[in-house]
Design a protein around this motif. Structure first.
Motif, PDB file in Angstrom:
ATOM      1  N   GLN A  34       0.841  -1.203   0.000  1.00 16.36           N
ATOM      2  CA  GLN A  34       0.000   0.000   0.000  1.00 16.36           C
ATOM      3  C   GLN A  34       0.873   1.249   0.000  1.00 16.36           C
ATOM      4  O   GLN A  34       1.697   1.438   0.896  1.00 16.36           O
ATOM      5  CB  GLN A  34      -0.922   0.010   1.219  1.00 16.36           C
ATOM      6  CG  GLN A  34      -1.931  -1.121   1.254  1.00 16.36           C
ATOM      7  CD  GLN A  34      -2.894  -1.067   0.081  1.00 16.36           C
ATOM      8  OE1 GLN A  34      -3.433  -0.009  -0.256  1.00 16.36           O
ATOM      9  NE2 GLN A  34      -3.108  -2.213  -0.539  1.00 16.36           N
ATOM     10  N   ARG A 222     -11.067   2.603   6.737  1.00 14.18           N
ATOM     11  CA  ARG A 222     -11.504   2.714   5.335  1.00 14.18           C
ATOM     12  C   ARG A 222     -11.510   1.338   4.667  1.00 14.18           C
ATOM     13  O   ARG A 222     -12.426   1.009   3.915  1.00 14.18           O
ATOM     14  CB  ARG A 222     -10.578   3.666   4.575  1.00 14.18           C
ATOM     15  CG  ARG A 222     -10.723   5.128   4.952  1.00 14.18           C
ATOM     16  CD  ARG A 222      -9.722   5.971   4.170  1.00 14.18           C
ATOM     17  NE  ARG A 222      -9.773   7.381   4.558  1.00 14.18           N
ATOM     18  CZ  ARG A 222      -8.950   8.305   4.084  1.00 14.18           C
ATOM     19  NH1 ARG A 222      -8.000   7.958   3.205  1.00 14.18           N
ATOM     20  NH2 ARG A 222      -9.056   9.560   4.488  1.00 14.18           N
ATOM     21  N   TRP A 223     -10.491   0.551   4.957  1.00 11.26           N
ATOM     22  CA  TRP A 223     -10.435  -0.789   4.355  1.00 11.26           C
ATOM     23  C   TRP A 223     -11.558  -1.675   4.893  1.00 11.26           C
ATOM     24  O   TRP A 223     -12.133  -2.465   4.146  1.00 11.26           O
ATOM     25  CB  TRP A 223      -9.076  -1.424   4.640  1.00 11.26           C
ATOM     26  CG  TRP A 223      -7.946  -0.749   3.930  1.00 11.26           C
ATOM     27  CD1 TRP A 223      -8.005  -0.047   2.768  1.00 11.26           C
ATOM     28  CD2 TRP A 223      -6.568  -0.706   4.354  1.00 11.26           C
ATOM     29  NE1 TRP A 223      -6.764   0.442   2.430  1.00 11.26           N
ATOM     30  CE2 TRP A 223      -5.858   0.039   3.380  1.00 11.26           C
ATOM     31  CE3 TRP A 223      -5.867  -1.218   5.434  1.00 11.26           C
ATOM     32  CZ2 TRP A 223      -4.488   0.274   3.474  1.00 11.26           C
ATOM     33  CZ3 TRP A 223      -4.506  -0.983   5.536  1.00 11.26           C
ATOM     34  CH2 TRP A 223      -3.828  -0.249   4.560  1.00 11.26           C
ATOM     35  N   ASP A 226     -14.731  -0.817   2.994  1.00 14.10           N
ATOM     36  CA  ASP A 226     -14.679  -0.829   1.532  1.00 14.10           C
ATOM     37  C   ASP A 226     -15.716  -1.812   0.995  1.00 14.10           C
ATOM     38  O   ASP A 226     -15.875  -2.910   1.533  1.00 14.10           O
ATOM     39  CB  ASP A 226     -13.280  -1.226   1.060  1.00 14.10           C
ATOM     40  CG  ASP A 226     -13.071  -0.929  -0.410  1.00 14.10           C
ATOM     41  OD1 ASP A 226     -13.593  -1.696  -1.247  1.00 14.10           O
ATOM     42  OD2 ASP A 226     -12.399   0.073  -0.719  1.00 14.10           O
ATOM     43  N   TYR A 231     -11.105  -6.690   0.847  1.00 17.21           N
ATOM     44  CA  TYR A 231     -10.335  -5.766   1.674  1.00 17.21           C
ATOM     45  C   TYR A 231     -10.425  -6.102   3.161  1.00 17.21           C
ATOM     46  O   TYR A 231      -9.702  -5.524   3.968  1.00 17.21           O
ATOM     47  CB  TYR A 231     -10.813  -4.329   1.446  1.00 17.21           C
ATOM     48  CG  TYR A 231     -10.143  -3.639   0.274  1.00 17.21           C
ATOM     49  CD1 TYR A 231      -9.079  -2.771   0.475  1.00 17.21           C
ATOM     50  CD2 TYR A 231     -10.575  -3.857  -1.025  1.00 17.21           C
ATOM     51  CE1 TYR A 231      -8.459  -2.139  -0.593  1.00 17.21           C
ATOM     52  CE2 TYR A 231      -9.968  -3.234  -2.104  1.00 17.21           C
ATOM     53  CZ  TYR A 231      -8.905  -2.375  -1.886  1.00 17.21           C
ATOM     54  OH  TYR A 231      -8.298  -1.757  -2.950  1.00 17.21           O
ATOM     55  N   ALA A 235      -7.665  -5.231   5.840  1.00 12.33           N
ATOM     56  CA  ALA A 235      -7.969  -4.415   7.018  1.00 12.33           C
ATOM     57  C   ALA A 235      -7.579  -5.135   8.303  1.00 12.33           C
ATOM     58  O   ALA A 235      -7.062  -4.512   9.245  1.00 12.33           O
ATOM     59  CB  ALA A 235      -9.455  -4.075   7.030  1.00 12.33           C
TER      60      ALA A 235
END
Length: 542
Positions: A34, A222-223, A226, A231, A235
């Protein structure tokens, strides 16, 4: 523990609900690829460690210079309302205060700045996380001061300080050399809790923190949310990395303590009687005044915005006042306030019952909780929420209680219980047992002595513990998101979610109500004993 395990397994690729049934390192490979990860780690470490260190230095400086003074006693009376305000409400008020179009800029414009429009300066969401550090320092410094005051009350601090002063040591040097080494071991766990919170905070980081990239906790959140279910394992790996980051920081902090302790032994006994006395006293007092001013200004500005109809820049005050923001959101406010009150009262009441049962058991058996029990209590506070709440959500889904009142109250109870225990344990243990002994000698049963003697005499600390638990519940953001399953909204979740909308009027309404509920709870805890025991001077309190 179940939450940690249920997060650890997906972090290594095991999440059968999305078709991943074998253990692998694929999530970690994806995590390390990432592009936002390196800077997110830097943002997390700098903001978390800096906020903790600055808060600790301010707290030590103020207590060492002003303990026992009128200024110190006045500040003690302000600790309860400052600590009662949820982090997110304070962060929203601070954003309204220091933003380029905030109240401070309006008060100084245009006569002092020549600004007719807001300056193009990144104050909120700045890339260095300075506003995030400021928000955490304003909130965590009073907490560490409260923990120090509690430690001072449990130690022979006054005698040590008096002895050092009679030997010619000035206040700051006397406190640092004679008192701090004794009480530091008592405040070590609260410091670790502050460090863990600052490294993994979500709601304050969403409101004040950097965004491109954000801190690691925001990135993981956020992950988790998603739409692409793949994800979830990424996460989970990020959540485990967050846990390792916090544990590593605590280990490094402890290592630093040991090094500093050994290096300062010769300094402690070098006979020097002063330690920048005037500078420490003046600077710490002004910093505490600034913290109080920031707190009062943040609360006042959300109050003003909640009743604003039109407030053009650079006007110092709104040109048109209105209650429209309240009336147009009445039904949603009523619903979210009801959820907040129900979960907060239920979780705090359950916590008080459990803690009273535990402490009464200590009294009757003659045994008290040791260091291991304190570590167990602090465990949910020193582990990043995002590192185990995803696993808790998986557990609740498997138990069939996801998105229910039970899961909401249970998740809040994880964080309410430690604070209730810490606030109630000292008053309960210090109560004079001779009152109960007299009741027993007069023929009362242990149960009757408990209900008619012990609990009435402990009404004030019981109400304060209940208010503290309620305030902690009101402030919870992530537990509501994960345990609520999207079916429950509280004032905190609504305020944080609205903080990105830019509608300061509506944000002000939710933030104000979110701040008022804990304040009302503390006000009730102060007033009720005086009303109930109005004819008993020693039980009315002050």
């Amino acid at each position: 523990m179940a939450g940690l395990i249920s997060t650890l397994l997906p972090a290594f690729g095991y999440l059968p609900v999305i078709g991943s049934e074998g253990l692998s390192l694929t999530p970690w490979v994806e995590l390390l690829r990432q592009p936002a990860l390196p800077q997110a780690l830097i943002n997390t470490l700098t903001s978390g460690v800096a906020a903790t260190l600055i808060s600790l230095v301010i707290a030590i400086a103020f207590v060492s210079a002003w303990q026992g003074s009128a200024s110190f006693n006045r500040f003690r009376t302000l600790l309860a309302p400052i600590l009662a305000i949820p982090h997110s409400a304070l962060a929203i008020g601070l954003a309204f205060l220091i933003a380029p179009s905030g109240w401070i800029a309006r008060l100084l414009s245009p006569w002092a700045t020549d600004w007719e429009t807001p300056p193009d300066v990144a104050i909120i969401h700045d890339p260095n996380g300075l506003s995030l550090i400021l928000g955490l320092v304003i909130k965590e410094t009073p907490y560490l001061l409260l923990m120090m005051i509690a430690a001072l009350d449990q130690s022979e601090a006054k005698q040590r300080l008096c002895l050092a002063r009679t030997l010619g040591y000035k206040p700051v040097a006397a406190w640092i050399k004679a008192v701090l080494p004794v009480i530091y071991r008592q405040i070590r766990l609260p410091i670790f809790a502050v460090l863990a919170f600052s490294l993994s905070v979500v709601d304050v980081a969403l409101i004040l923190g950097p965004t491109t990239p954000p801190t690691l906790s925001i990135l993981v959140l956020r992950w988790f949310y998603d739409p692409d279910l793949s994800y979830r394992t990424l996460a989970a790996a990020g959540a485990v990395l967050q846990l390792l980051l916090v544990l590593g920081s605590i280990i490094l902090w402890r290592t630093g303590e040991i090094i500093l302790s050994r290096a300062s032994k010769s300094w402690l006994v070098n006979g020097r009687r002063d330690l920048c006395e005037g500078f420490v006293a003046a600077t710490s007092k002004w910093i505490i005044r600034l913290i109080i001013s920031a707190f009062c200004g943040s609360f006042l500005v959300i109050l003003v915005w909640s009743f604003t109809r039109r407030w053009r820049y650079p006007d110092a005050l709104p040109s048109v006042w209105s209650t429209q923001s309240w009336s147009s959101n009445f039904y949603n406010l009523f619903s979210t306030s009801g959820t907040t009150l129900t979960v907060g009262l239920a979780s705090s009441l359950i916590a008080v019952i459990l803690v009273v049962a535990c402490l009464e058991n200590e009294k009757r058996r003659g045994k008290s909780a040791g260091t291991g029990a304190l570590w167990l209590l602090y465990f949910p506070l020193m582990i990043p929420q995002v590192s185990f709440l995803f696993g808790v959500q998986i557990v609740t889904i498997r138990l069939g209680i996801d998105g229910s009142w039970l899961s909401m109250i249970w998740s809040h109870l994880l964080f309410v219980l430690p604070y209730v225990f810490l606030s109630l344990s000292d008053p309960y243990r210090c109560q004079d047992d001779r009152y109960v002994s007299v009741a027993l000698s007069l023929g009362a049963s242990p149960a009757k002595a408990f209900w008619q003697i012990r609990l009435p005499m402990l009404l004030r600390p019981l109400l304060f513990a209940l208010a503290i638990g309620f305030a902690v519940s009101v402030a919870q953001y992530l537990p509501t998101l994960f345990a609520g399953g999207g079916r429950f909204s509280t004032l905190t979740t609504e305020a944080v979610n609205l903080s990105a909308s830019g509608n300061r009027r509506v944000i002000g309404v939710y933030a104000l109500l979110q701040a008022l509920l804990p304040l009302l709870a503390f006000s009730a805890a102060i007033a009720l004993p005086g009303i109930i025991f109005r004819n008993r001077r020693s039980l009315k309190g002050s």
